[in-house]
Design a protein around this motif. Structure first.
Motif, PDB file in Angstrom:
ATOM      1  N   ASN A 103     -10.647   0.301  18.709  1.00 19.79           N
ATOM      2  CA  ASN A 103     -11.747  -1.040  18.037  1.00 19.79           C
ATOM      3  C   ASN A 103     -11.908  -1.007  16.537  1.00 19.79           C
ATOM      4  O   ASN A 103     -12.771  -1.533  16.203  1.00 19.79           O
ATOM      5  N   ASN A 104     -11.429  -0.034  15.773  1.00 21.51           N
ATOM      6  CA  ASN A 104     -11.666  -0.542  14.498  1.00 21.51           C
ATOM      7  C   ASN A 104     -10.257  -0.669  13.525  1.00 21.51           C
ATOM      8  O   ASN A 104      -9.278   0.403  14.450  1.00 21.51           O
ATOM      9  N   LEU A 105      -9.766  -0.928  12.782  1.00 20.66           N
ATOM     10  CA  LEU A 105      -8.869  -1.177  12.374  1.00 20.66           C
ATOM     11  C   LEU A 105      -8.229   0.090  11.599  1.00 20.66           C
ATOM     12  O   LEU A 105      -9.368   0.726  10.844  1.00 20.66           O
ATOM     13  N   PRO A 106      -7.250   0.415  11.118  1.00 22.17           N
ATOM     14  CA  PRO A 106      -6.826   1.797  10.671  1.00 22.17           C
ATOM     15  C   PRO A 106      -7.779   1.338   8.928  1.00 22.17           C
ATOM     16  O   PRO A 106      -7.447   0.836   8.340  1.00 22.17           O
ATOM     17  N   SER A 107      -7.662   2.739   8.383  1.00 21.32           N
ATOM     18  CA  SER A 107      -7.966   2.135   7.017  1.00 21.32           C
ATOM     19  C   SER A 107      -6.122   2.589   6.233  1.00 21.32           C
ATOM     20  O   SER A 107      -5.767   2.983   6.876  1.00 21.32           O
ATOM     21  N   ASP A 108      -6.968   2.672   4.998  1.00 20.83           N
ATOM     22  CA  ASP A 108      -5.604   2.636   4.119  1.00 20.83           C
ATOM     23  C   ASP A 108      -4.743   3.924   4.563  1.00 20.83           C
ATOM     24  O   ASP A 108      -3.743   4.572   4.548  1.00 20.83           O
ATOM     25  N   GLN A 110      -5.328   5.666   6.743  1.00 21.20           N
ATOM     26  CA  GLN A 110      -4.698   5.891   7.800  1.00 21.20           C
ATOM     27  C   GLN A 110      -3.451   5.431   8.323  1.00 21.20           C
ATOM     28  O   GLN A 110      -2.605   5.964   9.049  1.00 21.20           O
ATOM     29  N   TRP A 111      -3.263   3.914   8.126  1.00 20.43           N
ATOM     30  CA  TRP A 111      -2.040   3.096   8.156  1.00 20.43           C
ATOM     31  C   TRP A 111      -0.846   4.102   7.283  1.00 20.43           C
ATOM     32  O   TRP A 111      -0.185   4.194   7.609  1.00 20.43           O
ATOM     33  N   LEU A 112      -1.195   4.484   5.843  1.00 23.34           N
ATOM     34  CA  LEU A 112       0.428   5.513   5.880  1.00 23.34           C
ATOM     35  C   LEU A 112       0.666   6.756   6.892  1.00 23.34           C
ATOM     36  O   LEU A 112       1.343   7.077   6.694  1.00 23.34           O
ATOM     37  N   GLU A 113      -0.302   7.666   7.256  1.00 23.79           N
ATOM     38  CA  GLU A 113      -0.539   8.418   8.042  1.00 23.79           C
ATOM     39  C   GLU A 113       0.267   8.269   8.787  1.00 23.79           C
ATOM     40  O   GLU A 113       1.611   8.753   9.449  1.00 23.79           O
ATOM     41  N   LEU A 114       0.511   7.114   9.601  1.00 28.81           N
ATOM     42  CA  LEU A 114       0.550   6.518  10.705  1.00 28.81           C
ATOM     43  C   LEU A 114       2.593   5.980  10.417  1.00 28.81           C
ATOM     44  O   LEU A 114       3.488   6.167  11.435  1.00 28.81           O
ATOM     45  N   ILE A 115       2.478   5.296   9.279  1.00 34.10           N
ATOM     46  CA  ILE A 115       3.746   4.597   8.644  1.00 34.10           C
ATOM     47  C   ILE A 115       4.472   5.907   8.266  1.00 34.10           C
ATOM     48  O   ILE A 115       5.513   6.068   8.568  1.00 34.10           O
ATOM     49  N   THR A 139       4.581  -0.217  13.697  1.00 31.60           N
ATOM     50  CA  THR A 139       2.993   0.188  13.977  1.00 31.60           C
ATOM     51  C   THR A 139       2.408  -0.450  13.882  1.00 31.60           C
ATOM     52  O   THR A 139       1.811  -0.001  15.146  1.00 31.60           O
ATOM     53  N   LEU A 140       2.675  -1.567  13.247  1.00 32.92           N
ATOM     54  CA  LEU A 140       2.012  -2.729  13.692  1.00 32.92           C
ATOM     55  C   LEU A 140       2.017  -3.018  15.191  1.00 32.92           C
ATOM     56  O   LEU A 140       0.990  -4.011  15.258  1.00 32.92           O
ATOM     57  N   ASP A 141       2.598  -3.663  16.097  1.00 35.04           N
ATOM     58  CA  ASP A 141       2.915  -3.973  16.917  1.00 35.04           C
ATOM     59  C   ASP A 141       2.305  -2.906  18.107  1.00 35.04           C
ATOM     60  O   ASP A 141       1.554  -2.946  18.962  1.00 35.04           O
ATOM     61  N   ILE A 158       0.796  -1.253   0.018  1.00 35.47           N
ATOM     62  CA  ILE A 158      -0.101  -0.071  -0.216  1.00 35.47           C
ATOM     63  C   ILE A 158       0.684   1.463   0.244  1.00 35.47           C
ATOM     64  O   ILE A 158       0.728   1.979  -0.465  1.00 35.47           O
ATOM     65  N   TYR A 159       1.564   0.904   0.960  1.00 37.50           N
ATOM     66  CA  TYR A 159       3.234   2.254   1.234  1.00 37.50           C
ATOM     67  C   TYR A 159       3.901   2.717  -0.096  1.00 37.50           C
ATOM     68  O   TYR A 159       3.389   3.460  -1.051  1.00 37.50           O
TER      69      TYR A 159
END
Ligand SMILES: *Cc1c(COP(=O)(O)O)cnc(C)c1O
Length: 461
Positions: free
Chosen positions: A56-61, A63-68, A42-44, A21-22
Motif C-alpha cells: 500500500n506504500n512505495l518502498p523508501s529509497d 528499501q529499494w536499495l535492499e531489494l535491488i 524488482t520493479l515488476d 540511487i543505487y
C-alpha cells in the motif's frame, strides 16, 4: 481500479532513477547487465504487489536499495555452482557424483583453452584419433589388449551390445537384471542394443549349467552385470567371471562384463569387501569390461571400455560411437586421473574419492574437532557425535564407514529451518536431518571448505 493503486503505479520510479540511487549508494560497484535486470525484476514485483494489494506504500529509497541488492546477488549467481557436501555420501549422485582431482586443473589450463592434438597425429602429421590418448594408459592399468571410452557407462554397455550382438541372444542371470538409478534397466538396454534377452537361473541362484543348457547357434554373448546398488544375501550363488569366460570361449562367443563402478585398486585394506579389479576381470578372461569414470575411479563422467582388440575394434567401427563421443574436456580430465593411478600410493592423496574413503575414524574426529572449534556461535549449539558415512553412487550398498558428525541445534531454529537456511545460502551447504537434528558429516567436507561453513553459519542470525 481504486485511486490509491493508480496513484502508486503512477509514482513508480523508472529503471534509470533507481539506478541513479543505487549508483550513489554503491560507488565502487560495477553496473552490469545483472544489476539492470535485477532492477527491472524488482520493479515488476513491486508493480505486481501493488496491483494485488499486497503493497500500500512505495518502498523508501533505503528499501529499494535492499531489494535491488538481494535481487542482484540472485541474478549474478550461476545456475550450476559449487556446494559443500556435508551428507557424508562420498559419491553423491545429486551433487555431481565424484569430485575430481585438483591435479586436473593444470592439464585443463594447459590444453583446454587453446588448440590441441585431439585428433591429430603429431608424429605423422596426419589425422589421429581422440581415443588414442587414453588407450595405452588404460591397457597398462588393466592389462587389456585394447580400450575405448564413451560418455558414460550406460553408453558403453549400449555400444558393446549394439556392436557385438545385434540380432542375437544375450544370456544373463536373473539375479543380475538390475535397474541402476535414473531408470537404466539392463533388460531394456539389451533390447535397445538389438539383442534378445535370455534370462537364466533364479533371483538368488544361478549355476553354470543354467547357462550351458541354453547356449545355441543363436547365442551372441554371455553377459555379467555387477549388481552395484543391491546385494543378494543368504542362500545365493552366482557363476564366477572366470567360469563364464571359459564357457563363452568354448562356444566362441564373448563375455561382456558390466562392472558398474569398476575399481582399479584393491580396497580391502579400507574395510571394504573384496571386489575383483578391472585387471582381475580381464585376466580371468572377460572379453569386454565396461565401467564408469565417475564412480570408484574418481574421475570425470565417462564410460570406459577395455578388452579384446577384436571386439573393441568392432565398437570403434560402429557409427553409434559418434553419437556417444566423449568431449575433449572429459578426455583431458580422464587422462590426468588415470595417470595418477600409475603410482598407487599417490592415489589416496590425489584422488578425492579415495582420500575421503580412506580417512580413519581418528582422522574424522580430528577434522570434526577442528571444524567445531571454528564454529563457535551464540545461536547454534554444536556437538560431536558418532555417525556413519556412505560410499554412494550405487557402490557398496549397506557398507557404511564410521565417522564423526557435527550435530547443530538451536533454540531459535528448528532442524528443518537450519537445513533450509544452509541449503539456500550464498554457498549452499547440504547436510541431513538425523534423529531430529541437523548434522554435517566431516568426511565429505574438505578442510579448505571449513571457512565457508563458518561464514555460512555466521550469516544466519
Ligand atoms: C552405474 C552403473 C551403470 C551406469 O553407469 P553410468 O556411468 O552412470 O552411465 C551401468 N551399469 C552398472 C552395473 C552400474 O553400476
Amino acid at each position: 481500479m481504486n485511486k490509491n493503486k493508480q496513484e502508486l503505479l503512477k509514482q513508480l520510479p523508472s529503471v534509470d532513477s533507481i539506478l541513479k540511487i543505487y549508483e550513489k549508494a554503491n560507488e565502487n560497484e560495477e553496473i552490469d547487465i545483472h544489476l539492470k535486470k535485477a532492477i527491472r525484476n524488482t520493479l515488476d514485483t513491486v508493480r505486481h504487489n501493488i496491483l494485488n494489494e499486497k503493497l500500500n506504500n512505495l518502498p523508501s529509497d533505503q528499501q529499494w536499495l535492499e531489494l535491488i541488492k538481494e535481487a542482484t546477488i540472485k541474478e549474478r549467481e550461476l545456475s550450476l555452482r559449487g556446494v559443500i557436501n556435508g551428507t557424508g555420501t562420498i559419491l553423491h549422485t545429486n551433487l555431481g557424483r565424484s569430485v575430481m582431482s585438483s591435479v586436473i586443473k593444470e592439464n585443463l589450463d594447459e590444453i583446454a583453452f587453446g588448440y590441441s592434438n585431439l585428433e591429430y597425429d603429431l608424429a605423422k602429421g596426419t589425422r589421429g584419433s581422440r581415443y588414442s590418448h587414453i588407450e595405452n594408459i588404460l591397457k597398462e592399468l588393466t592389462g587389456a589388449e585394447a580400450a575405448l571410452v564413451v560418455n558414460n557407462n550406460a553408453a558403453a554397455v549400449l555400444l558393446a551390445l549394439k556392436s557385438l550382438v545385434p540380432n542375437k541372444e544375450v544370456i544373463i542371470s536373473r539375479g543380475e537384471l538390475v535397474e541402476i538409478g535414473g531408470s537404466f534397466r539392463i533388460p531394456e538396454v539389451i533390447k535397445m542394443g538389438g539383442g534378445t534377452l535370455l534370462e537364466v537361473g533364479t533371483t538368488n541362484k544361478t549355476h553354470l549349467k543354467d547357462y550351458q543348457e541354453v547356449i545355441t547357434e543363436e547365442t551372441g554373448a554371455l553377459m555379467k552385470v555387477h549388481t552395484s546398488n543391491y546385494r543378494i544375501v543368504g542362500f545365493s550363488e552366482e557363476v564366477s567371471n572366470s567360469d563364464l569366460a571359459k564357457l563363452a570361449h568354448q562356444h566362441d562367443i564373448p563375455l561382456i562384463n558390466d562392472a558398474g563402478s569398476g575399481i582399479l585398486l584393491n580396497l580391502t585394506e579400507y574395510g571394504l569387501p573384496y571386489e575383483p579389479s578391472v585387471k582381475d576381470l580381464i585376466s580371468e578372461g572377460a572379453d569386454i569390461v565396461t565401467f564408469s569414470g565417475d564412480k570408484l575411479l574418481g574421475g570425470p563422467q565417462a564410460g570406459l571400455i577395455v578388452g579384446k582388440k577384436k571386439y573393441v575394434d568392432m565398437m570403434k567401427q560402429n557409427q553409434l560411437l559418434r553419437a556417444l563421443r566423449i568431449d575433449k574436456l572429459t578426455l583431458i580430465a580422464l587422462e590426468a586421473t588415470l595417470r595418477i593411478y600409475l603410482d598407487e600410493e599417490s592415489c589416496f592423496e590425489k584422488i578425492p574419492f579415495l582420500k575421503m574413503l580412506s580417512l580413519s575414524l581418528d582422522e574424522c574426529k580430528a577434522k570434526a574437532l577442528e571444524l567445531k572449534t571454528m564454529l563457535d556461535s551464540s545461536i547454534f549449539n554444536i556437538e560431536l557425535v558418532n555417525g556413519q558415512s556412505e560410499i554412494g553412487g550405487g557402490s557398496y550398498p549397506e557398507r557404511e564407514l564410521p565417522t564423526y558428525l557435527l550435530r547443530i541445534t538451536s533454540e531459535k531454529y528448528s532442524p528443518q529451518d537450519i537445513e533450509r537456511l544452509l541449503r539456500t545460502g550464498k554457498i549452499p551447504i547440504i547436510g541431513r536431518i538425523q534423529k531430529d537434528a541437523f548434522v554435517l558429516d566431516v568426511r565429505t567436507i574438505n578442510n579448505d571448505e571449513f571457512i565457508k561453513v563458518k561464514e555460512a553459519l555466521m550469516a544466519i542470525n
